[in-house]
Write a protein that holds these residues in place. Structure first.
Motif, PDB file in Angstrom:
ATOM      1  N   GLN A 179      32.129  75.469  55.728  1.00  0.00           N
ATOM      2  CA  GLN A 179      30.673  75.547  55.870  1.00  0.00           C
ATOM      3  C   GLN A 179      30.164  76.950  55.588  1.00  0.00           C
ATOM      4  O   GLN A 179      29.151  77.127  54.901  1.00  0.00           O
ATOM      5  N   ALA A 180      30.867  77.959  56.091  1.00  0.00           N
ATOM      6  CA  ALA A 180      30.447  79.346  55.881  1.00  0.00           C
ATOM      7  C   ALA A 180      30.486  79.735  54.404  1.00  0.00           C
ATOM      8  O   ALA A 180      29.718  80.596  53.971  1.00  0.00           O
ATOM      9  N   SER A 181      31.357  79.100  53.634  1.00  0.00           N
ATOM     10  CA  SER A 181      31.460  79.418  52.211  1.00  0.00           C
ATOM     11  C   SER A 181      30.406  78.699  51.370  1.00  0.00           C
ATOM     12  O   SER A 181      30.291  78.953  50.172  1.00  0.00           O
ATOM     13  N   GLY A 182      29.666  77.790  51.996  1.00  0.00           N
ATOM     14  CA  GLY A 182      28.624  77.067  51.264  1.00  0.00           C
ATOM     15  C   GLY A 182      29.096  75.765  50.637  1.00  0.00           C
ATOM     16  O   GLY A 182      28.353  75.127  49.895  1.00  0.00           O
ATOM     17  N   LEU A 183      30.331  75.367  50.956  1.00  0.00           N
ATOM     18  CA  LEU A 183      30.836  74.080  50.481  1.00  0.00           C
ATOM     19  C   LEU A 183      30.524  73.014  51.529  1.00  0.00           C
ATOM     20  O   LEU A 183      30.196  73.324  52.675  1.00  0.00           O
ATOM     21  N   GLN A 184      30.651  71.743  51.139  1.00  0.00           N
ATOM     22  CA  GLN A 184      30.244  70.654  52.022  1.00  0.00           C
ATOM     23  C   GLN A 184      31.429  69.776  52.411  1.00  0.00           C
ATOM     24  O   GLN A 184      31.999  69.075  51.568  1.00  0.00           O
ATOM     25  N   ALA A 185      31.784  69.811  53.703  1.00  0.00           N
ATOM     26  CA  ALA A 185      32.839  68.942  54.226  1.00  0.00           C
ATOM     27  C   ALA A 185      32.284  67.528  54.385  1.00  0.00           C
ATOM     28  O   ALA A 185      31.183  67.345  54.907  1.00  0.00           O
ATOM     29  N   VAL A 186      33.060  66.538  53.928  1.00  0.00           N
ATOM     30  CA  VAL A 186      32.644  65.138  54.093  1.00  0.00           C
ATOM     31  C   VAL A 186      33.586  64.371  55.020  1.00  0.00           C
ATOM     32  O   VAL A 186      33.217  63.330  55.552  1.00  0.00           O
ATOM     33  N   ALA A 187      34.795  64.867  55.218  1.00  0.00           N
ATOM     34  CA  ALA A 187      35.761  64.270  56.146  1.00  0.00           C
ATOM     35  C   ALA A 187      36.882  65.279  56.367  1.00  0.00           C
ATOM     36  O   ALA A 187      37.032  66.226  55.589  1.00  0.00           O
ATOM     37  N   HIS A 188      37.664  65.077  57.428  1.00  0.00           N
ATOM     38  CA  HIS A 188      38.794  65.979  57.676  1.00  0.00           C
ATOM     39  C   HIS A 188      39.847  65.286  58.523  1.00  0.00           C
ATOM     40  O   HIS A 188      39.558  64.322  59.233  1.00  0.00           O
ATOM     41  N   LEU A 189      41.073  65.797  58.417  1.00  0.00           N
ATOM     42  CA  LEU A 189      42.201  65.232  59.140  1.00  0.00           C
ATOM     43  C   LEU A 189      43.222  66.331  59.392  1.00  0.00           C
ATOM     44  O   LEU A 189      43.504  67.137  58.497  1.00  0.00           O
ATOM     45  N   THR A 193      61.307  71.080  65.838  1.00  0.00           N
ATOM     46  CA  THR A 193      62.641  70.963  65.256  1.00  0.00           C
ATOM     47  C   THR A 193      63.563  71.940  65.990  1.00  0.00           C
ATOM     48  O   THR A 193      63.088  72.786  66.758  1.00  0.00           O
ATOM     49  N   PRO A 194      64.846  71.875  65.746  1.00  0.00           N
ATOM     50  CA  PRO A 194      65.746  72.872  66.351  1.00  0.00           C
ATOM     51  C   PRO A 194      65.394  74.300  65.937  1.00  0.00           C
ATOM     52  O   PRO A 194      65.736  75.252  66.627  1.00  0.00           O
ATOM     53  N   GLN A 195      64.707  74.465  64.812  1.00  0.00           N
ATOM     54  CA  GLN A 195      64.315  75.797  64.354  1.00  0.00           C
ATOM     55  C   GLN A 195      63.055  76.309  65.053  1.00  0.00           C
ATOM     56  O   GLN A 195      62.723  77.484  64.934  1.00  0.00           O
ATOM     57  N   GLY A 196      62.329  75.431  65.771  1.00  0.00           N
ATOM     58  CA  GLY A 196      61.135  75.882  66.476  1.00  0.00           C
ATOM     59  C   GLY A 196      60.032  74.844  66.459  1.00  0.00           C
ATOM     60  O   GLY A 196      60.259  73.670  66.139  1.00  0.00           O
ATOM     61  N   PRO A 197      58.820  75.282  66.798  1.00  0.00           N
ATOM     62  CA  PRO A 197      57.698  74.343  66.879  1.00  0.00           C
ATOM     63  C   PRO A 197      57.357  73.757  65.515  1.00  0.00           C
ATOM     64  O   PRO A 197      57.554  74.393  64.480  1.00  0.00           O
ATOM     65  N   GLY A 198      56.842  72.520  65.540  1.00  0.00           N
ATOM     66  CA  GLY A 198      56.448  71.848  64.312  1.00  0.00           C
ATOM     67  C   GLY A 198      55.210  72.484  63.700  1.00  0.00           C
ATOM     68  O   GLY A 198      54.361  73.036  64.401  1.00  0.00           O
ATOM     69  N   GLY A 199      55.132  72.390  62.401  1.00  0.00           N
ATOM     70  CA  GLY A 199      53.982  72.903  61.675  1.00  0.00           C
ATOM     71  C   GLY A 199      52.860  71.890  61.647  1.00  0.00           C
ATOM     72  O   GLY A 199      52.939  70.821  62.265  1.00  0.00           O
ATOM     73  N   VAL A 200      51.811  72.237  60.941  1.00  0.00           N
ATOM     74  CA  VAL A 200      50.648  71.361  60.844  1.00  0.00           C
ATOM     75  C   VAL A 200      50.181  71.257  59.392  1.00  0.00           C
ATOM     76  O   VAL A 200      50.473  72.131  58.564  1.00  0.00           O
ATOM     77  N   THR A 201      49.471  70.182  59.133  1.00  0.00           N
ATOM     78  CA  THR A 201      48.732  70.023  57.896  1.00  0.00           C
ATOM     79  C   THR A 201      47.283  69.786  58.277  1.00  0.00           C
ATOM     80  O   THR A 201      47.001  68.960  59.152  1.00  0.00           O
ATOM     81  N   ALA A 202      46.391  70.518  57.659  1.00  0.00           N
ATOM     82  CA  ALA A 202      44.952  70.343  57.858  1.00  0.00           C
ATOM     83  C   ALA A 202      44.322  70.101  56.497  1.00  0.00           C
ATOM     84  O   ALA A 202      44.541  70.889  55.568  1.00  0.00           O
ATOM     85  N   THR A 203      43.578  69.016  56.383  1.00  0.00           N
ATOM     86  CA  THR A 203      42.937  68.663  55.123  1.00  0.00           C
ATOM     87  C   THR A 203      41.450  68.450  55.358  1.00  0.00           C
ATOM     88  O   THR A 203      41.062  67.746  56.292  1.00  0.00           O
ATOM     89  N   VAL A 204      40.649  69.070  54.504  1.00  0.00           N
ATOM     90  CA  VAL A 204      39.199  68.876  54.546  1.00  0.00           C
ATOM     91  C   VAL A 204      38.782  68.337  53.184  1.00  0.00           C
ATOM     92  O   VAL A 204      38.998  68.995  52.162  1.00  0.00           O
ATOM     93  N   LEU A 205      38.236  67.130  53.190  1.00  0.00           N
ATOM     94  CA  LEU A 205      37.679  66.579  51.956  1.00  0.00           C
ATOM     95  C   LEU A 205      36.311  67.189  51.755  1.00  0.00           C
ATOM     96  O   LEU A 205      35.495  67.232  52.677  1.00  0.00           O
ATOM     97  N   LEU A 206      36.080  67.677  50.573  1.00  0.00           N
ATOM     98  CA  LEU A 206      34.816  68.325  50.242  1.00  0.00           C
ATOM     99  C   LEU A 206      34.018  67.453  49.286  1.00  0.00           C
ATOM    100  O   LEU A 206      34.611  66.734  48.468  1.00  0.00           O
TER     101      LEU A 206
END
Length: 127
Positions: A35-45, A52-65
């Protein structure tokens, strides 16, 4: 389908570990920066992967524009992140906004090392 596709591979991120493991927090930050960049989010997930034994799990964040998409993948065990910002330039050139979004995300993760790429998509091949 003319557009700009920006990618960045980040290593040695010095940010708070929570940015690499908390899908809800990261997704909210992504939407705010879109939003701050002037683009328009229409959905997100957002999705958090299991620990894992190596440590905390990572994340994926997706914003449909309205202009295309933003996708962030994290690997907390190596303090690495991959960023993907794509904007189609149908009706207007959104390239500067895409770069502003990428810059804001780079600042968030505070990487020690960055490999960035930029691809002009949909351009007619040179004759």
């Amino acid at each position: 389908m003319n557009g700009l596709h920006l990618t960045a591979d980040l290593r040695g991120c010095r940010c708070d570990l929570d940015w690499l493991t908390n899908a809800e927090r990261l997704l909210a930050a992504c939407v705010q920066r879109v939003q701050a960049s002037g683009l328009q989010a229409v959905a997100h997930l957002g999705h958090r992967f299991p620990d894992t034994p190596q440590g905390p799990g990572g994340v994926t964040a997706t914003v449909l524009l309205a202009e295309s998409h933003l996708c962030v993948h994290t690997w907390p065990e190596s303090r690495s992140v991959s960023l993907d910002v794509y904007v189609c330039n149908f009706g207007a050139d959104h390239s500067a906004r895409a770069q502003q979004l990428m810059d804001a995300l780079l600042a968030l993760f505070e990487p020690g090392e960055v490999l960035q790429r930029s691809v002009e998509r949909g351009a007619a091949p040179a004759a």
